[in-house]
Design a protein around this motif. Structure first.
Motif, PDB file in Angstrom:
ATOM      1  N   ILE A 302       0.931  -1.047  -0.170  1.00 52.14           N
ATOM      2  CA  ILE A 302      -0.039   0.078  -0.107  1.00 52.14           C
ATOM      3  C   ILE A 302       0.759   1.444   0.004  1.00 52.14           C
ATOM      4  N   THR A 303       0.820   1.919  -0.908  1.00 52.54           N
ATOM      5  CA  THR A 303       1.520   3.102  -1.057  1.00 52.54           C
ATOM      6  C   THR A 303       0.829   4.364  -1.360  1.00 52.54           C
ATOM      7  N   TYR A 304       1.276   5.624  -0.484  1.00 54.67           N
ATOM      8  CA  TYR A 304       0.637   6.900  -0.959  1.00 54.67           C
ATOM      9  C   TYR A 304       1.464   7.476  -1.800  1.00 54.67           C
ATOM     10  N   LYS A 313      -8.086  14.676  -3.306  1.00 54.49           N
ATOM     11  CA  LYS A 313      -7.936  13.355  -2.782  1.00 54.49           C
ATOM     12  C   LYS A 313      -6.862  12.886  -2.626  1.00 54.49           C
ATOM     13  N   PRO A 314      -6.562  12.029  -1.418  1.00 50.41           N
ATOM     14  CA  PRO A 314      -5.145  11.272  -1.294  1.00 50.41           C
ATOM     15  C   PRO A 314      -5.285  10.091  -2.403  1.00 50.41           C
ATOM     16  N   LYS A 315      -4.058   9.756  -2.929  1.00 51.15           N
ATOM     17  CA  LYS A 315      -4.070   8.455  -3.674  1.00 51.15           C
ATOM     18  C   LYS A 315      -3.454   7.422  -3.363  1.00 51.15           C
ATOM     19  N   TYR A 316      -3.727   6.404  -3.497  1.00 51.79           N
ATOM     20  CA  TYR A 316      -3.309   4.926  -2.662  1.00 51.79           C
ATOM     21  C   TYR A 316      -3.166   4.016  -3.937  1.00 51.79           C
ATOM     22  N   THR A 317      -1.986   3.299  -4.043  1.00 50.51           N
ATOM     23  CA  THR A 317      -1.816   2.257  -4.950  1.00 50.51           C
ATOM     24  C   THR A 317      -1.643   0.854  -4.180  1.00 50.51           C
TER      25      THR A 317
END
Length: 324
Positions: A302-304, A313-317
């Protein structure tokens, strides 16, 4: 130019770790020849190790989830670790034990141990920088907070059955030891270095309030909700999780012991055989011991990746295969 160097420093008033400990126990002979004991132990940390990094300073700007962000104070240095003390830490242990011995050599023992262990800092590494960079935090990297210890086994049940018998001059001992214990705690991290301290090994996961509050790529909303359920993180929606708030599954092991003693002249020779984890020997799908390496996980899964310019909005992969 000259490469930045790292320096380890020590507080001139540093004290070696010390604890204050008190115990109270009671033994009693119960009906039917059963012997029982109850014991409580309380430990309070007086001094323990604590590492900070003097070359990382607060920028005064908070990250998207409210945690402070940091910058390098001097580019001449990579890291300047500072070894000092913390007085945070306490552990409570409660145990109950019952034991029964029979005249024909049989012995039966059962016990339960409850542990509540909390620590401010746990120096588990051999290097100063490792102790600092792997100390998980949900806020300040210069202060510490009381949180669940790596070493807490909250509930543990032990059962022992042994039999002693003789064949001529040879004494035999046969025993079974069964242990059932709750899982070990671990922390869920996020990569991407949201606090900008230069390390992605210490940032506890921020759980958005809902799947509508962030942009997730590499996994679906259903994958995300499954991930939260597996790790027990649903209650932290809208928050940065606490350290060591997740647990591995319970562990169950059964061990077998056999020994015999042979008198030889004026001494007794003993030969011993032990079979560990008999359950797993019989069925390799059972009796597994569960653990999480370094007691942290998902830093690579899980990466911000920043803030979406269009939505804010924050993005997560995420890797769906690894988080579910």
């Amino acid at each position: 130019g000259t490469a930045a160097i790292s320096v380890d420093t020590v507080d001139p008033d540093f004290d070696f770790p010390r604890v204050w400990r008190a115990t109270l126990g009671y033994d009693a002979e119960l009906p039917y020849g059963i012997r029982g004991s109850v014991e409580g132990m309380y430990t309070e940390t007086l001094e323990d190790v604590f590492y900070t990094n003097a070359n990382k300073v607060d920028t005064g700007v908070a990250a998207f989830d409210g945690r402070p962000t940091y910058k390098t104070f001097s580019t001449s240095f990579r890291d300047v670790t500072y070894l000092t003390n913390t007085g945070l830490g306490k552990t409570t242990n409660l145990s109950v034990q019952l034991n029964k011995r029979f005249d024909f050599g049989l012995s039966v023992n059962g016990s339960y141990i409850y542990t509540d262990a909390q620590a401010g800092f746990e120096g588990t590494s051999s290097r100063a920088i490792s102790n600092w960079q792997f100390h998980t935090t949900r806020g300040s990297i210069t202060d510490t907070e009381l949180s669940r210890s790596f070493w807490e086994i909250q509930d543990r049940f032990n059962f022992t059955v042994s039999q002693t018998f003789k064949t001529g001059p040879v004494v035999h001992n046969v025993g079974l030891f069964y242990s059932v214990q709750s899982g070990t705690p671990y922390s869920v991290l996020m990569a991407g270095d949201p606090n900008k301290d230069g390390y992605a090994t210490n940032d506890l996961l921020y759980v958005p309030a809902s799947t509508n509050d962030f942009i997730l790529t590499g996994a679906t909303a259903a994958d995300w909700n499954t991930f939260l359920a597996i790790n027990g993180l649903e209650k932290y929606q809208g928050q940065i999780i606490k350290k060591n708030t997740s647990f591995t599954p319970w562990n169950r092991t059964l061990d077998f012991h056999y020994d015999f003693e042979i008198p030889i002249s004026f001494v007794r020779a003993q030969i011993t055989a032990d079979v560990l984890n008999v359950i797993n020997l019989i069925d390799d799908s059972k009796g597994a011991s569960y653990f999480v390496g370094n007691q942290t996980t998902t830093a690579a899964n899980i990466t911000y990746t920043g803030i979406d310019a269009a939505t804010g909005k924050p993005k997560y992969t995420a890797n769906a295969a690894n988080i579910t």
